[in-house]
Design an enzyme around this catalytic site. Structure first.
Site, PDB file in Angstrom:
ATOM      1  N   THR A 127      -7.260   4.750   5.687  1.00  0.00           N
ATOM      2  CA  THR A 127      -5.975   4.959   6.356  1.00  0.00           C
ATOM      3  C   THR A 127      -5.123   6.012   5.653  1.00  0.00           C
ATOM      4  O   THR A 127      -5.112   6.106   4.426  1.00  0.00           O
ATOM      5  CB  THR A 127      -5.203   3.632   6.409  1.00  0.00           C
ATOM      6  OG1 THR A 127      -5.986   2.707   7.144  1.00  0.00           O
ATOM      7  CG2 THR A 127      -3.838   3.780   7.056  1.00  0.00           C
ATOM      8  N   GLU A 366      -7.314  -3.400   9.365  1.00  0.00           N
ATOM      9  CA  GLU A 366      -8.696  -3.223   9.869  1.00  0.00           C
ATOM     10  C   GLU A 366      -8.701  -3.183  11.387  1.00  0.00           C
ATOM     11  O   GLU A 366      -9.590  -3.727  12.050  1.00  0.00           O
ATOM     12  CB  GLU A 366      -9.638  -4.299   9.300  1.00  0.00           C
ATOM     13  CG  GLU A 366      -9.831  -4.098   7.801  1.00  0.00           C
ATOM     14  CD  GLU A 366     -10.873  -5.001   7.188  1.00  0.00           C
ATOM     15  OE1 GLU A 366     -11.925  -5.198   7.824  1.00  0.00           O
ATOM     16  OE2 GLU A 366     -10.628  -5.491   6.067  1.00  0.00           O
TER      17      GLU A 366
END
Lengths: 389, 336, 263
Positions: A127, A366
């Site tokens: 990320t 996630e």
């Protein structure tokens, strides 16, 4: 009591070990660690000593060899007591899975035994500030320079960031090739040019550490490349297929813990001269909570058995379903637990407000619940198209 | 064994730094009562260095005979030496009853001594009576089962050895001009067996927060939950001039060291005021709190034994009430 | 080096009941567990084994079901487990227990260090260890809260007294009892549990340990339970419940305590 899922003797052993650590070591300190945002190194030592760190790692690399089911059972049991502290272990699994999936034999031998023994924690770095749900938007680059890659960029919201020794990081090796220009790397803490940003202060899972990974001309030898160059997103997808049940287990554990607290409270709390558990209004809330928790568990365990059997090449849809359902159940069940406990539930003397705060992250990281639904729908359509041309 | 050969009551007079410990006087009190019932002598044995001059006080407090072993090697407790000297003395003097304080010292050698003498030992006794006909000692101690006391006898063996809890009996009082016999004894100190040798003594800060003699004790139980909770109790205790103790569960959880534990497997205290915070009050704990004039119980559970037994019962969360009490006291201190 | 750990099976602490007839603890149908203090003894033995070449042998006297605590000792790092079990051992007090254990230990090995927990949760307090030292004819250091150093012939340790601790140097073999401050016991590891599952627990009866039946069990016990009675409250007191919110409760308590001259 949960339903009988025909767990093996060794699986029950893992559950019992995790339960003992949760009850004896985690429960007494969970409130303090949450309030003071303490990273649970003391508890990591307990996990390590009890062999819990390597439950999902094959025995040949020093683990207990019990697959994703081992991970799921341990994480669920720990999260019944605390959904944040278990992340030191669960997020290490997320960081280690890319090595298990795509690592060379040398890489596996170098990194997995230390992770299995609990000597090292791991973390997963994908990320970025502008690349959350859309992983192809990452800006971190890894430009080849002879036998090395030079990494530049910043990873955001990295669980275990700063605490872990081993990082699996994804960067663009060929910015022109989009999704096919991304590659994975194994990077160790202490590598020159690799620093950490500030620790985030979060709503829940506050005993976990979330930091930025900052790469500034960080020089990585090509032996640290994870899988083939350009295959990074494939590694990510295969990892998420196996790691999302871990998040689902975290959610399930938190939900089961909240259910337990709510039932205990309802039996003991007296209003109108009777325990509130005698009121149908409360009973129906508890019944819904229990049914959803059990349905979540059944879905998650089935999915996990499917992954461990190795019969299906991909389990993206099933993993997404587990993660989506368990995390949404966790949010509903913990919210209802606070409702059952009323004003007390809203106060920190009781653990359910923390469970509600901890549960929220499971619908976010996630892949948000919405991303899970995309994954489910996409696979549904693909499967149908394959069957009916 | 011929039980008739055994006569009288012997107590072990414990000393530290050449001073007789309070427990010894407590043993003299109960020992005198038992000896009178048996119409027999009360003797004491004391082992130490420069201890002979303390023997008269034992006599003043009710002793008929004092056996004194005065030697540098006896200054500090050493397992083999104490056990051997005492077993020789007991074999020679043959007391009917031998009382030893249930202190760390007493509990260290008493079982080994009893085994050596092939007789029975009853530990941590809280009450003693003697049957005048059988001369059997009724040794009463708490047993498991919450509210049961058990009466143990040693019918066929002599001497009957008990270790007696501290702070259960009042110290025997001094009677001026009381007469008795001081018997100086000696042993073969040069060649005595001494496998576990004393090296040095270290006073411990933690253990120095001794609660045994505190007038006010604030204690925390299972419901305290965190080490921080005990910090709160310590603050509260400091404000009212009290000392802090604990029941067993928080000690088992590692929230507070074992030296703070009150009860059957911890310390006995005899405070005037006992403030029990989140302590349910099982017998294992309450056996150690003596008989305070005032018990304040703070507990969320109104039905627990401590709340039933308390002088003042406050059904409330300790984290809520203790800051409130502290505030009230501070207010009072400022005003008055 | 052989390190023997003496352990005991006790009823789980929250449901202990006495048999009013015999004065002994009811053991039928009650969940039995490893005595809490013995966890510290096992842990200390295993820590010693991690420092010097040694074998840790757990020994208990008890009914056949007590082999479960020997398995638990193995799961916590002990190497072997021996169960001393015979009808003739039943009803033993401190003296008979210590005698029986000593015969068992002499049969099993030549022990260099014997470690006991400070006390058992179900009965006698801290008494078996020193009595056992007598029967084994070894040095004895009760209430140890730290082992400073150890080699093949000597040990240096710290033992607790009321106001501090004494440093003791002892020859080996030695018997020690350990307090709960000595360590924090580990939680049994998965690999330890696998070992425990596979381990063979050896059972020794009265003839195997060459014990004199007049010295074991109830027959060999000089003490007897004469009777039992309810403890009750020695001094029943009038109980006043303070009511209201925290603030008013605090206020009335402070008033009462200051009226009594305490504050």
């Amino acid at each position: 009591m949960s339903m009988d899922y025909m767990l093996s003797e060794e699986e029950l052993m893992m559950v019992e070990t995790a339960r003992t650590i949760a009850a004896e070591k985690i429960k007494p300190i969970r409130r303090q660690y949450d309030e003071e945002e303490i990273f649970p190194w003391n508890i990591v030592k307990e996990f390590a000593q009890a062999d819990l760190c390597g439950v999902y790692i094959p025995e040949s690399y020093g683990g207990f060899g019990k697959g994703i089911m081992g991970l799921v059972l341990v994480v669920e049991e720990l999260c019944k007591v605390d959904g944040g502290i278990a992340l030191a272990l669960a997020s290490t699994a997320l960081g280690a899975l890319p090595i298990l999936i795509a690592g060379t034999e040398e890489q596996k031998k170098k990194y997995l035994p230390n992770i299995a023994s609990g000597k090292h924690l791991a973390a997963f770095g994908l990320t970025e500030a502008s690349a959350g749900s859309d992983a192809t938007a990452i800006m971190t680059t890894a430009i080849k320079d002879g036998d090395y890659y030079i990494l530049n960029g910043t990873k955001h919201f990295i669980t275990n960031g700063g605490e872990a020794q081993v990082y699996t990081v994804f960067a663009k090796t060929n910015p022109d090739k989009g999704a096919r220009g991304i590659s994975g790397f194994i990077i160790e803490k202490g590598t020159p040019g690799f620093e950490f940003g500030k620790k985030e202060s979060k709503m829940g899972i506050r005993a976990s550490a979330t930091r930025e990974l900052i790469f500034n001309n960080c020089k990585i030898h090509k032996d640290q490349l994870l899988g083939k160059e350009g295959h990074g997103l494939l590694v990510v997808q295969a990892t998420l297929d196996k790691s999302r049940p871990g998040v689902a287990a975290q959610a399930l554990g938190i939900a089961a813990g909240a259910l337990e607290e709510a039932v205990i409270y309802a039996r003991k709390r007296v209003q109108f001269n009777q325990p509130i558990s005698s009121f149908q209004g409360i009973q129906h809330i508890l019944a819904d909570m229990a049914t959803e928790v059990e349905a979540a568990r059944a879905l998650l365990y089935s999915c996990t058995r499917m992954i461990d059997s190795g019969k299906s090449k991909r389990t993206s849809k099933e993993s997404a379903m587990s993660k989506y359902y368990c995390s949404e159940v966790a949010m509903r069940v913990t919210t209802n637990a606070v409702q059952v406990l009323g004003g007390y539930g809203y106060c920190k003397d009781y653990p359910v407000e923390k469970m509600m705060r901890d549960a929220k992250i499971t619908t976010l990281y996630e892949g948000t619940s919405q991303i899970q639904k995309n994954e489910i729908a996409l696979n549904l359509i693909k499967e149908s198209a394959a069957r009916n041309k | 064994m011929d039980k008739k050969l055994y006569k009288g009551v012997l107590i072990f007079a414990e000393q530290k730094n050449s001073n007789i410990e309070k427990i010894s006087y407590e043993l003299l009190n109960i020992g005198r009562q038992l000896a009178d019932k048996l119409s027999a002598d009360l003797s004491a044995v004391v082992l130490g260095k420069n201890i002979k001059n303390k023997s008269q006080e034992l006599i003043s407090r009710g002793c008929d005979k004092v056996y004194v072993y005065d030697n540098a090697v006896l200054e500090n407790f050493q397992q083999d030496i104490y056990t051997n000297i005492l077993s020789e003395l007991v074999e020679k003097q043959k007391p009917e009853i031998f009382l030893i304080g249930a202190t760390y010292t007493g509990c260290s050698f008493a079982p080994q001594l009893a085994a050596k003498l092939n007789t029975g030992l009853t530990a941590h006794v809280s009450s003693l009576e003697v049957d005048e006909t059988t001369k059997n000692l009724k040794q009463i101690r708490p047993a498991f089962g919450k509210t049961l006391m058990v009466n143990i006898i040693t019918p066929q063996h002599r001497p009957q050895i008990s270790t007696v809890k501290s702070n259960i009996f009042k110290p025997a009082v001094i009677v001026e001009n009381r007469k008795g016999e001081i018997i100086e004894c000696t042993a073969n100190y040069e060649n005595i067996l001494n496998r576990a040798k004393f090296v040095k003594f270290v006073k411990s800060e933690i253990i120095e927060t001794d609660i045994s003699d505190a007038e006010i004790v604030v204690a925390g139980g299972r419901g305290v939950g965190t080490a921080k909770g005990f910090e709160l109790l310590k603050e509260f205790a400091a404000l009212i001039g009290a000392k802090v103790g604990a029941s067993r569960p928080p000690v088992d959880c590692g929230l507070i060291p074992h030296s703070y534990q009150i009860g059957q497997t911890g310390k006995s205290i005899s405070p005037k005021i006992y403030i029990a915070c989140a302590i349910s009050g099982q017998i294992h704990h309450t056996i150690g709190i003596g008989n305070p004039d005032i018990i304040v119980a703070i507990n969320k559970d109104p039905d627990c034994p401590m709340m039933q037994r308390a002088t003042y019962a406050l059904q409330v969360d300790m984290y809520e009430i203790i800051p409130a009490i502290m505030m009230e006291i501070n207010k009072k201190n400022v005003l008055g | 080096m052989n390190i023997v750990v003496c352990i005991k099976q006790v009823p789980k602490s929250d449901n202990i009941q006495l048999d009013e007839q015999t004065g002994k603890i009811k053991r039928d149908g009650v969940e039995a567990v490893l005595n809490h203090c013995d966890e510290y003894a096992i842990e200390e033995a295993v820590r010693l084994k991690e420092k010097l070449p040694a074998k840790v042998i757990a020994v208990t006297m008890g009914p056949p079901s007590a082999q479960s605590i020997l398995r638990e000792a193995i799961s916590r790092g002990a190497d072997e487990g021996f169960l001393l079990s015979d009808k003739a051992f039943g009803g033993a007090d401190v003296l008979a227990t210590a005698y029986t254990l000593s015969q068992g230990i002499k049969t099993i090995c030549s022990a260099n260090i014997i470690i006991c927990g400070k006390e058992s949760s179900d009965g006698e307090t801290s008494q078996v260890a020193p009595a056992l030292a007598h029967f084994l004819n070894v040095a004895c250091v009760p209430f140890v809260n730290k082992i400073d150093s150890i080699d093949s012939s000597a040990i240096k340790l710290e033992r607790v007294f009321e106001n501090g601790y004494a440093v003791i140097e002892s020859t080996l073999p030695v018997l020690i009892s350990v307090t709960k401050d000595i360590n924090i016991p580990r939680i049994a590891s998965l690999k330890g549990k696998m070992n425990a599952k596979k381990a063979e627990i050896k059972t020794l009866d009265i003839s195997a340990i060459n014990a004199d039946e007049n010295r074991t069990g109830l027959t060999g016990s000089p003490t007897r339970v004469a009777n039992m009675f309810s403890a009750g409250n020695a001094h029943p007191v009038s109980c006043e419940k303070l009511t209201g919110d925290a603030k008013s409760m605090a206020k009335s308590l402070v008033e009462k305590l200051s009226a009594a001259g305490i504050i």
